[in-house]
Design a protein around this motif. Structure first.
Motif, mmCIF file in Angstrom:
data_model
loop_
_atom_site.group_PDB
_atom_site.id
_atom_site.type_symbol
_atom_site.label_atom_id
_atom_site.label_comp_id
_atom_site.label_asym_id
_atom_site.label_seq_id
_atom_site.Cartn_x
_atom_site.Cartn_y
_atom_site.Cartn_z
ATOM 1 N N GLY A 69 0.800 -1.214 0.000
ATOM 2 C CA GLY A 69 0.000 0.000 0.000
ATOM 3 C C GLY A 69 0.833 1.263 0.000
ATOM 4 N N HIS A 70 2.155 1.136 -0.054
ATOM 5 C CA HIS A 70 3.022 2.314 -0.024
ATOM 6 C C HIS A 70 3.768 2.517 -1.335
ATOM 7 N N ASN A 71 4.079 1.417 -1.976
ATOM 8 C CA ASN A 71 4.911 1.521 -3.171
ATOM 9 C C ASN A 71 4.076 1.347 -4.439
ATOM 10 N N LEU A 72 4.580 1.948 -5.514
ATOM 11 C CA LEU A 72 3.924 1.776 -6.806
ATOM 12 C C LEU A 72 4.024 0.316 -7.220
ATOM 13 N N ARG A 73 2.925 -0.210 -7.720
ATOM 14 C CA ARG A 73 2.936 -1.596 -8.172
ATOM 15 C C ARG A 73 3.574 -1.663 -9.542
ATOM 16 N N ARG A 74 4.484 -2.617 -9.712
ATOM 17 C CA ARG A 74 5.197 -2.721 -10.978
ATOM 18 C C ARG A 74 4.882 -4.036 -11.667
ATOM 19 N N LYS A 75 4.613 -3.953 -12.984
ATOM 20 C CA LYS A 75 4.327 -5.159 -13.756
ATOM 21 C C LYS A 75 5.465 -5.387 -14.745
ATOM 22 N N ARG A 76 5.461 -6.568 -15.277
ATOM 23 C CA ARG A 76 6.500 -6.943 -16.215
ATOM 24 C C ARG A 76 6.018 -6.646 -17.630
ATOM 25 N N ALA A 77 6.853 -6.027 -18.425
ATOM 26 C CA ALA A 77 6.492 -5.764 -19.821
ATOM 27 C C ALA A 77 7.277 -6.690 -20.728
ATOM 28 N N GLY A 78 6.724 -6.957 -21.899
ATOM 29 C CA GLY A 78 7.430 -7.775 -22.883
ATOM 30 C C GLY A 78 8.764 -7.137 -23.240
ATOM 31 N N GLY A 79 9.820 -7.958 -23.250
ATOM 32 C CA GLY A 79 11.119 -7.454 -23.691
ATOM 33 C C GLY A 79 11.880 -6.703 -22.618
ATOM 34 N N THR A 80 11.449 -6.772 -21.361
ATOM 35 C CA THR A 80 12.176 -6.049 -20.315
ATOM 36 C C THR A 80 12.806 -7.012 -19.330
ATOM 37 N N SER A 81 13.838 -6.522 -18.648
ATOM 38 C CA SER A 81 14.606 -7.404 -17.767
ATOM 39 C C SER A 81 14.051 -7.433 -16.348
#
Lengths: 566, 423
Positions: A207-219
């Protein structure tokens, strides 16, 4: 003046994905494919990306491109549908603007999508008077269709270097290193700016940090998002800010039909056609920013498109005529997951968010055939390979491969309802329950990778003319990563807005603005033996049934009609 | 606007000033290799006969006025005393004119040699190349060419003939349009702002610092060495229909191949447009030509057959001017063009004579209102009134030129103005 030039005959008719010209193959029946999908699949093979792209990417097909014959980038290759517009005659003559009202502003922004709003907000913050013109309404653009999210290296395990490497590699190393460096290093600041404007992002479990998702072609996971409506949320915030901000004037339904230049070749404004007044208006400006987006509605290579109705390459056409150089205009992005069935929704986008949350692609035999989070060009080419080699799935005459949404739901119960809102909308419109039935998907024309060549401050080769967003080229090389489009329009929108504001302050709106470059352009067309009856910019695609000549107020004196006819 | 290439030059006949072998830039040996120096040699041999040759050749002032050159030279030569000045006027700043910048930038030696011959003829020991500094590399090229001449021993012969040392220099002009007017040239060379002065006295009597001063356009002087080398009869035979010599035409506007064309004096307008300019752009109908300044009466479709020489064009009620031909086709607005030119005149007015200062400003303001869709019938009437009031009210011809172009466009294309009025 005559009506906007006709669309190339192949462009609109072939929205049928089964009819992609260079693919002619049989497919596996829908019910057989569903049966084959019942078993859990093996892991997909690692693709041989270069060979795959050479054989199966739409841009690599024979006759996909032709060389330009006139202009600053003569010799460069681009799709014939785009070349026809880039090398067309103008919509207007000098007499058409005789007696047209003159409006003066410091900065003129052409295009009312995300990039236009960011540029306008930045220029007005620098104290300039800004006019935004858009041919639809403010925010009516492709920005709102960006579902997946926005990339920025804000994670603890992430770095600017990683973002830089991923972007450059994903673009087949064709991007301009300076532009990519600018893009990634201003990414975190762009996110901060967006939050400051009032944009909300999804937060992680803490609830404090931005949620990050995985994108195609990223490490590493780097996509920040607002469920799968990130572009819509971004546009909502920017649109409100733009409309509320004193110092910004917005003209809706006002397409730009030609740029204006002075004797020194500097861009000095534009001729706008007002769909309210049915008249031309001359806007003189100290600097002009083009944020007109891409060219999806040209249906390059006969593909259906995910793009908004306004993506007709107007900005490319106007800037090219005035002497701006282009780059990588032969390279387009085909988003892997466009709707293939039902026919009426063909080309509509299903967000990459589905795959980044774990949805798998299956061919007619139920096999996974490519790692789903490979770069988009690789995934799209692999899908076309499956279809071309007879492993596609056919449903009511439409061919594609399967996006296994039931499999995703089984693996992460509730994810469809929580995180894939717009997928749900598309499924609902399709009459499909994604929890029980996979979606039939096929690549859809999504993004113009190249565009007008820019410097790091958005400046084009033409003094006084700036670009930001999809219309600009050089950032994504030959393939764009998910989430970099929204980042680009924020980063370069801000840069172009600031640079244009500075220039406009130095120059003021003065100086005579003329259409002299139009005559030079026509001389070049005649010298190259190109037809003069094709007209551009297109403004609206053929299905809009818009005719500028018929739309113009008929009350003007008869000499003008005669002059135009000559 | 050096639209001229070697290839283009090669296919055009009858070139005197722009023959390909003359385009040597500031190289003096190159100019000598192309036959340069012979004219000056002839002049040194027969100093008293120079003016007579020019008279027989029929050379006229090519900066716009068309005044017979030999009469100007005679007037200066007739003045007593050795303190005289020759000025080559290379201030060119008119819209649509780009001939002097070509001559001075690509082949300046013939101009300098012409100026030296003039000095010899009128007895002047000071020669000034007065060049607009805003024309790219033109001024540096002229300065290099002048330096080359200074090192040439022929200058000593000149000094011997004139009875004292000869000074030859390149001077930057103000670059303002008004700075090309003769008395403004004098004022600038004296160190003042280039305000035109009352005439008389004419510069031929009292010019730079009171010295008799000969001021000729660069194109006029460029012809002089060729005339002395090849003779008056040869020069006359370069023209057509009785008009002598060749003329540089700055062709621009709605033609397929705009550029600088050197053609026989007396070449018909239609031939310039069709054969040399490649015809009207996109085959559109011809509407009009702005000639010269552009401060003259428009030539319309009735005048396509006019031979382009001073007398024939004057007989049609217009003037050849500098040889600039700004062509307008259907599809281009005459009032918009006129507005552009009058705005130029308003900016260029030196402000010395109140009728010109306020008159050009008022004309430009009224025209701008019409051009931007706010104009009313009353504005058009005001323009007509001003056109009646203003002519002849300035020391120089700037206000007259501005009025001429407005009045003649109103007369022939009044309907276009009317159609732009509000309501």
């Amino acid at each position: 003046m005559s009506a906007p030039g006709p669309m190339p005959p192949t462009a609109i008719q072939r929205t049928d994905a089964t009819a992609i010209r260079w693919i002619d193959a049989t497919a596996i029946r829908w019910i057989d494919a569903l049966a084959a999908c019942a078993a859990a699949p093996a892991d997909p093979p690692a693709p041989d990306a270069p060979a795959l792209l050479r054989r199966w990417h739409p841009d690599a097909q024979p006759n996909a491109t032709e060389p330009l014959r006139v202009g600053a980038s003569a010799g460069m290759r681009c799709p014939p549908a785009l070349a026809a517009l880039l090398q067309a005659n103008t919509l207007i003559d000098d007499v058409d603007v005789a007696g047209a009202a003159v409006v003066e502003t410091d900065v003129l922004v052409i295009g009312g999508g995300g990039g236009g709003c960011v540029a306008a907000l930045t220029a007005v913050a620098a104290g300039r008077k800004v006019l935004v013109v858009t041919k639809f309404g403010l925010g009516d653009s492709n920005t709102v269709m960006a579902e997946g999210g926005i990339q920025a290296a804000v994670g603890a395990e992430d770095s600017l270097q990683a973002h830089y490497d991923d972007t450059l590699a994903g673009g087949q190393r064709a991007g301009d290193p300076t532009l990519v460096r600018t893009l990634v290093s201003e990414g975190p600041a762009a996110i901060r700016w967006l939050i400051g404007q009032g944009m909300t992002f999804d937060l992680d479990e803490s609830g404090h940090n931005l949620r990050r998702k995985r994108a195609g072609g990223t490490s590493v996971p780097r996509i920040l998002s607002t469920r799968d409506v990130t572009g819509l949320e971004l546009m909502r915030v920017l649109r409100e800010a733009t409309l509320l901000r004193p110092g910004i004037t917005v003209w809706n339904r006002s397409p730009a039909v030609e740029l204006l230049s002075d004797a020194a070749g500097r861009c000095r404004g534009a001729v706008i056609y007002s769909l309210y007044l049915h008249r031309f208006v001359t806007v003189r400006a100290g600097a002009v920013i083009l944020t007109t987006g891409g060219a999806g509605r040209l249906h390059i290579n006969d593909f259906p498109t995910s793009n908004h109705l306004g993506a007709t390459a107007d900005g490319l056409v106007l800037a090219y005529r005035l002497g701006a150089t282009l780059r990588e205009v032969d390279s387009f992005q085909y988003h892997p997951t466009g709707v293939a069935w039902p026919r009426a929704l063909r080309g509509q986008l299903i967000s990459e968010a589905a795959r980044s949350l774990g949805a798998q692609l299956r061919n007619g035999r139920g096999e996974r055939f490519v790692p789903e989070l490979s770069p988009r060009d690789v995934v799209a080419a692999a899908m076309l390979r499956e279809i071309g080699e007879g492993r596609g799935v056919e449903r009511d005459g439409c061919v594609g491969v399967l996006l296994d949404t039931p499999g995703l739901e089984r693996a992460r119960p509730g994810v469809l309802a929580q995180s894939l809102v717009s997928l749900g909308h598309v499924a609902h419109k399709s009459g499909v329950d994604p929890v029980r039935e996979p979606m039939l998907v096929c690549p859809t024309l999504h993004y113009q990778n190249g565009g007008i060549a820019i410097a790091a401050d958005g400046a084009t080769g033409v003094p006084g003319l700036f670009c930001a967003g999809e219309v600009a080229g050089g950032i994504h090389g030959r393939n764009r990563l998910m989430g970099n489009a929204l980042l680009e329009l924020v980063v370069f929108g801000r840069r172009a807005g600031a640079a244009a504001a500075g220039l406009a302050q130095a120059a003021g709106p003065g100086g005579r603005a003329n259409l002299d470059h139009v005559q030079d352009w026509r001389r070049a067309l005649v010298a190259a033996g190109l037809p003069l009856d094709a007209r551009a910019p297109l403004l609206f695609p053929e299905i809009a049934n818009f005719d500028l000549t018929a739309d113009r107020a008929p009350h003007r004196a008869p000499h003008r009609a005669a002059a135009v006819a000559a | 606007m050096d639209a001229l290439t070697r290839d283009q030059l090669a296919i055009e006949p009858a070139r005197v000033l722009t023959a390909p072998d003359l385009l040597v830039g500031s190289s003096l040996p190159g100019w000598h290799a192309a036959g340069g120096g012979i004219g000056l040699r002839r002049a040194l041999e027969d100093r008293a006969g120079i003016i007579g040759v020019l008279e027989r050749a029929g050379l006229r002032g090519l900066g716009g006025a068309g005044f017979p050159t030999h009469r100007k030279w005679e007037a200066v030569a007739a003045q007593p005393g050795p303190e005289k000045v020759v000025v080559c006027n290379g201030n060119e700043d008119e819209p649509g004119t780009f001939k002097d910048r070509f001559l001075l930038g690509r082949t300046p030696h013939q101009v300098i040699e012409g100026a030296l011959i003039a000095a010899l003829a009128v007895g002047a020991r000071q020669v000034v190349m007065y060049v607009n500094p805003h024309l790219g590399s033109v001024l540096p090229t002229v300065a290099e060419a002048v330096a080359a001449w200074r090192a040439d021993p022929v200058l000593l012969e000149l000094a011997a003939a004139l009875g004292g040392p000869v000074t030859l220099e390149a001077r930057a002009s103000s670059g303002r349009y008004i700075g090309g007017e003769e008395t403004a040239v004098v004022a600038w060379l004296e160190g003042s702002f280039p305000f035109p002065r009352r005439k008389p006295p004419f510069p031929a009597e009292s010019g730079v610092h009171g010295k008799p001063t000969l001021i000729n356009n660069a194109e006029t002087l460029a012809h002089v060495p060729h005339i002395l080398r090849h003779g008056a009869a040869w020069f006359r035979s370069r023209g057509r229909g009785g008009a002598p010599g060749t003329k540089l035409f700055s062709l621009s506007g709605d033609v397929q191949r705009p550029g600088l064309y050197e053609l026989p004096m007396g070449t018909p307008l239609a031939e310039l447009i069709e054969e040399h300019g490649g015809g009207m752009l996109m085959g559109r109908a011809f509407k009009a030509v702005f000639t010269g300044g552009p401060s003259n009466t428009l030539l319309t479709a009735d005048h396509l057959d006019v031979p382009l020489d001073f007398d024939s064009v004057r007989a049609r009620g217009s003037r050849l001017g500098t040889g600039a031909m700004i062509v307008v086709s259907e599809g281009t607005s005459i009032p918009r063009r006129v507005t552009e030119f009058v705005e130029f005149f308003a900016e260029s007015s030196c402000g010395q004579c109140p009728p010109c200062k306020t008159g050009t400003y008022q004309l430009a303001t009224l025209l701008h209102r019409i051009d931007s869709g706010h104009g009313t019938r009353a504005d058009l009437d005001s323009i007509r009134q001003l056109c009646g009031l203003l002519p002849g009210s300035g020391r120089c011809g700037l206000i007259d030129g501005a009025v001429t172009v407005v009045a003649s466009s109103l007369e022939r294309f009044g309907a276009e103005y009317e159609s732009m009025l509000r309501g």
